[in-house]
Design a protein around this motif. Structure first.
Motif, short mmCIF file in Angstrom:
data_model
loop_
_atom_site.label_atom_id
_atom_site.label_comp_id
_atom_site.label_asym_id
_atom_site.label_seq_id
_atom_site.Cartn_x
_atom_site.Cartn_y
_atom_site.Cartn_z
N HIS B 52 0.93 -1.36 0.03
CA HIS B 52 -0.02 0.03 -0.05
C HIS B 52 0.79 1.09 -0.02
O HIS B 52 0.47 2.26 -0.69
CB HIS B 52 -0.90 0.06 1.20
CG HIS B 52 -0.39 -0.18 2.59
ND1 HIS B 52 0.15 0.84 3.18
CD2 HIS B 52 -0.22 -1.23 3.44
CE1 HIS B 52 0.61 0.51 4.28
NE2 HIS B 52 0.40 -0.58 4.42
N HIS B 217 -11.06 5.91 -0.09
CA HIS B 217 -10.00 5.60 0.14
C HIS B 217 -9.39 5.88 1.51
O HIS B 217 -8.19 6.75 1.70
CB HIS B 217 -8.78 6.10 -1.05
CG HIS B 217 -9.18 5.70 -2.37
ND1 HIS B 217 -8.84 4.18 -2.87
CD2 HIS B 217 -9.62 6.11 -3.40
CE1 HIS B 217 -9.44 4.03 -4.16
NE2 HIS B 217 -9.84 5.39 -4.58
N PHE B 220 -5.76 5.04 2.57
CA PHE B 220 -4.88 5.75 1.93
C PHE B 220 -4.56 7.32 2.29
O PHE B 220 -3.57 7.73 2.42
CB PHE B 220 -5.26 5.65 0.34
CG PHE B 220 -4.45 6.81 -0.49
CD1 PHE B 220 -3.19 6.75 -1.05
CD2 PHE B 220 -5.48 7.85 -0.99
CE1 PHE B 220 -2.81 7.68 -1.72
CE2 PHE B 220 -5.01 9.01 -1.61
CZ PHE B 220 -3.61 9.00 -2.05
N MET B 515 -5.92 1.33 -5.84
CA MET B 515 -5.60 0.25 -4.81
C MET B 515 -6.69 -0.61 -4.84
O MET B 515 -7.94 -0.19 -5.02
CB MET B 515 -5.53 1.16 -3.56
CG MET B 515 -4.17 1.90 -3.56
SD MET B 515 -4.28 2.78 -2.02
CE MET B 515 -2.57 3.08 -1.72
N ILE B 519 -7.86 -1.08 0.90
CA ILE B 519 -6.79 -0.26 1.33
C ILE B 519 -6.70 1.09 0.80
O ILE B 519 -5.91 2.05 0.92
CB ILE B 519 -5.37 -0.87 0.91
CG1 ILE B 519 -5.05 -1.16 -0.49
CG2 ILE B 519 -5.19 -2.22 1.99
CD1 ILE B 519 -3.71 -1.63 -0.88
#
Lengths: 383, 519
Positions: B52, B217, B220, B515, B519
């Motif tokens: 990630h 996300h 992230f 992604m 994640i």
């Protein structure tokens, strides 16, 4: 003048000439771009071409900037005279490079406002205009430019001009000189040839390779025609010679031919360079499997341009002749930086082999695997 | 000195250079900031092996690439404009000024150009560590480039390490280290690069907040924020320190710029710093007798302290600098502008006399003229001035731009401190107000950077090189129409590029990182 100072002037002219040679070699990016619609008949093929040159465009850009910076640092009177005088010629060159800088990154991205085609056209414009106009600008090193230098203007005027350009066209008048155009076209076709040889080496695609070899033959004919015409004219034309003791400048018949004959090392560089260029081209034309032509042709280009520029500046020659006032012509001695600056810069220039070393290392690491359609499909970052 | 100055040519040339510089500085700080942040992210990927972090770094690299391309395009123009538009300048100081530009090309640009290609295209072609080194080297190349161009810029603000050579009619370098490591250059470098890191951090925090607002996300976004906010807080705190160093250098070397930044017409001892103030728009010149401010709140003695490091130090105002007579650092009385202009004209005349004497082989006269030139050389540029009023830069522009920069600098310290606290002690993903604040802080980062450069560059007017060469004497001899045309071409080109760049970035952000959903 001290011998160290003279050596440093010659050394820096060598460095600038070498960077000039490197720049012309790296114009394969522009040459390749000029062929975008000629070679790439489908979007996939054009994508291969763009992604091939797109991984090298920063080198050309950087070499152009460093060539300018090195000229500024070592021969500031040239920077002042040519850039400030031939304003429009340099501006056109810059516009074309500005267009190129964003075209790679933007063309395939969503939201690019102008559409993919527009950015591809920008690449073609840069591919045509960049090499041609740079060739025209370099030709004026041999054919001269319309300016005069007047340092005392600093004393006389509130808004002084150390270098004054004669023509109101500010550089565009260079396009009216057929010999400037001839060298411009020679550089243009050379850039295309180098672009084609680079594609042969960098892309694994049968159809593109076949088409590249076909265009290579045609462009070689044009290149040789313009290049040999310019060389012939330069060798038989009078050139500006400098009287070393007084700095007096006069026109000497067959000056550039004399330079080559009186500097056998430069003549050898020139002949070896031309041989390598021709070897790289001709072997690529005649052998269907030979793909390494970019290397002999590229190094031959560097040597040939280096030799031509050394011929323009060495052996008591004014490298930027003035058509308006011959005594204003720029020579290594009257246009260079001080001994101290040239010395400092000479120390810095010792880093150049190291820089070239890591460029070669990174280039080899990146180009071990040739570019294919399959690779592009799986690529995260592509143009 | 018979020729009238063509102010339209000068103004169009200045406008063109300013336009290019303004556009260039939109992209450079983000390049510097993102380069550091994505290099840290990739380092975390190499250290932890967590995929990630790779995807996170790659997302920011994509935005870096879009931004970088326009930065390069505008940068090439800037270098060549020294020659195309300021050709007398190029000769007069090219011996000194050209060197940093050449070194920038050799040492910095090639590093950037080589390793950026590995960074973008080398994920599957080189080892993890080589790739990581390439990402760092791309950022180091950009930062080295900033060093050398800021050395060049600092030299224009405070010329050192050179002597005038009347035989070549130009200034020549005599001490490279004085040029390359001048305190003005050091302060300028740290302040400019740190401000770039602040912008990069604000950008990443703002974009990450957008993902939180959209509830996309999340992990992230939080990961990106953590890196950005630590960088941002450190950089904004250091920026305050470097800003103080920078302003101190301005006080020592460019008192007129400082006076303009403060709207200070009448200086003295125990001077206060204007915290908040509104300038009187009716005040048109330093000697019209009108009040400088409609309203102001001062911090007592602060200006004296920041400028001289003593609470009661003397700070000259615009009128003091023009009229002279105030005590300088070296203990002498400052000369008036009229006296400086007189000495400047003497220097120019002495240069003419020297050249004439040399031409006719009169060594005695040449020596005498050379002595006169050397005695007055420090004021050479003043000889091109017609009126002392020309020495005063645009006061309102400098005053307000400086305040905008400082206020925003303070705001960023607070902003990053609050976001950092919220990240670790609260659940920032639920704090919508803070996410909005972070998102709308992005333009503030750009405004702060532009305001800083407005102060740096307009504050030094009318000088191309402080005290040595005014812009009126530095400009190329061109038709104003030529510069007008290129100005509008650049304006159109840069604006279209900027609009396209923003549009592409917005699309790329909307698309988000590549992604897996979790994640």
């Amino acid at each position: 003048m001290e011998s160290t100072y003279i050596f440093l002037q010659q050394y820096w002219w060598f460095i600038v000439s070498f960077l000039g040679g490197l720049l012309v070699f790296l114009l394969f990016v522009q040459g390749g771009n000029s062929l975008l619609f000629c070679l790439g008949k489908t979007e996939e093929q054009r994508s291969l071409l763009v992604n091939s040159t797109g991984r090298k465009w920063e080198f050309t850009f950087t070499t152009l900037v460093t060539f300018g910076g090195a000229f500024f640092a070592s021969f500031p009177l040239f920077y002042s005279t040519s850039f400030g005088g031939a304003y429009w010629l340099w501006m056109l060159i810059l516009f074309s490079f500005v267009l190129q800088a964003v075209s790679y990154e933007f063309q395939s991205k969503a939201g690019n406002l102008l559409g993919k085609r527009a950015y591809q056209i920008f690449l073609v414009i840069n591919g045509v205009m960049g090499p041609f106009l740079l060739g025209v600008a370099v030709a004026t090193f041999f054919t001269g430019a319309d300016y005069h230098v007047d340092k005392m203007s600093l004393v006389r005027e509130f808004s002084p001009a150390v270098s004054v350009w004669g023509s109101p066209w500010h550089g565009l008048e260079a396009l009216a000189s057929p010999w400037n155009v001839v060298l411009g076209l020679a550089v243009f076709f050379l850039a295309r040839i180098l672009g084609l040889l680079y594609f042969l080496n960098n892309i694994r695609d049968e159809e593109l390779n076949r088409r590249s070899r076909r265009v290579l033959g045609v462009d070689t004919v044009f290149f040789l025609m313009f290049f040999l015409a310019f060389i012939y004219r330069t060798l038989v034309a009078p050139g500006p010679a400098v009287e070393p003791n007084t700095g007096y400048i006069y026109l000497q018949p067959y000056k550039y031919l004399s330079n080559l004959l009186q500097m056998p090392l430069v003549l050898s560089l020139f002949l070896i360079g031309v041989f390598f260029v021709l070897y790289g081209i001709l072997r690529s034309v005649y052998s269907r499997t030979y793909v390494r032509g970019i290397w002999p042709a590229g190094s031959g280009t560097v040597l040939t341009v280096l030799a031509l520029l050394l011929c323009a500046g060495y052996n008591h020659t004014a490298y930027y002749p003035s058509l308006a006032d011959l005594q204003s012509s720029l020579t290594l001695a009257n246009s260079c930086s001080s001994e101290f600056t040239l010395k400092v810069m000479a120390w810095v220039s010792l880093m150049i082999p190291f820089v070239l070393g890591y460029i070669v290392y990174a280039w080899r690491a990146m180009d071990k695997k040739k570019l294919t359609r399959k690779e592009l499909e799986g690529e995260e970052h592509k143009y | 000195m018979i020729e009238n100055i063509d102010f339209s040519l000068i103004n169009w040339s200045r406008a063109q250079f300013a336009l290019t510089a303004v556009y260039h500085w939109i992209f450079v700080p983000l390049t510097l900031g993102l380069a550091l942040i994505m290099a840290i992210m990739e380092s975390l990927y190499v250290k932890t092996g967590a995929e990630h972090w790779k995807r996170t770094a790659q997302f920011w690299m994509k935005l870096f690439g879009i931004n970088f391309a326009i930065g390069v395009a505008t940068g090439i123009i800037l270098e060549f404009e020294f020659g195309t538009n300021w050709s007398t300048y190029s000769w007069f100081v090219g011996d000194i000024f050209g060197a940093p530009l050449a070194i920038e090309g050799i040492l910095a640009f090639f590093m950037e150009a080589t390793f950026i290609a590995v960074m973008f295209f080398g994920w599957e072609k080189v080892s993890k560590r080589f790739h990581l080194a390439s990402t760092w080297l791309t950022g180091i190349g950009a930062t080295l480039s900033a060093w050398w161009i800021l050395v060049a810029n600092a030299w224009m603000q405070h010329p050192v390490g050179m002597e005038f050579n009347p035989d070549t009619v130009r200034n020549e370098m005599v001490d490279f280290f004085a040029v390359a490591a001048s305190p003005v250059a050091v302060a300028k470098f740290f302040h400019s690069v740190l401000s770039g890191w602040v912008l990069g951090a604000v950008f990443v925090a703002g974009v990450s907040s957008w993902f939180l607002l959209r509830q996309r996300h999340r992990e992230f976004a939080l990961r990106s924020m953590k890196v950005a906010v630590v960088v941002g807080l450190a950089a904004s705190l250091l920026s305050a320190w470097s800003g103080d160093s920078s302003a101190y250098q301005v006080a020592r070397t460019q008192p007129m710029k400082l006076a303009a930044m403060e709207g200070l017409y009448d200086g003295g001892y125990d001077m206060g710093l204007v915290g908040v103030g509104v300038l009187n728009p009716d005040k048109q010149s330093y000697d019209d007798g009108k009040e400088a401010f409609l309203f102001r709140i001062e911090i007592p003695n602060m200006l004296s302290f920041l400028s001289t490091r003593t609470a009661d130090g003397y700070v000259p105002g615009i009128r003091n600098i023009i009229e002279g007579g105030y005590p300088t650092d070296c203990g002498e009385k400052a000369l008036s502008a009229d006296e400086k202009m007189r000495r400047g004209r003497q220097a120019i005349e002495a240069l003419g006399d020297y050249r004439e004497a040399k031409r006719f082989g009169n060594q005695q006269a040449a020596d005498s003229a050379r002595q006169a030139l050397q005695a007055n050389m420090g004021y050479f540029g003043y000889g091109y001035m017609k009126d002392a009023g020309e020495l005063v830069p645009n006061v309102p522009l400098n005053f307000y731009a400086f305040r905008v920069m400082v206020l925003l600098g303070g705001y960023f310290i607070l902003f990053f401190a609050v976001v950092l606290f919220s990240l670790y002690k609260r659940d920032i993903s639920r704090m919508k107000w803070l996410q909005y604040v972070a998102l709308w802080s992005i333009p503030l980062g750009y405004i702060a950077g532009q305001a800083g450069w407005i102060v740096a560059e307009t504050g030094r007017q009318p000088w191309a090189i402080q005290d040595l060469l005014p812009v009126t004497a530095a400009v190329s001899r061109l038709e104003p129409q030529s510069v007008q045309v290129t100005f509008f071409i650049f304006l159109a080109l840069f604006t279209v590029m900027l609009a396209a760049g923003i549009s592409i970035m917005v699309r790329a952000i909307r698309k988000g990182p590549a992604m897996n959903a979790e994640i």
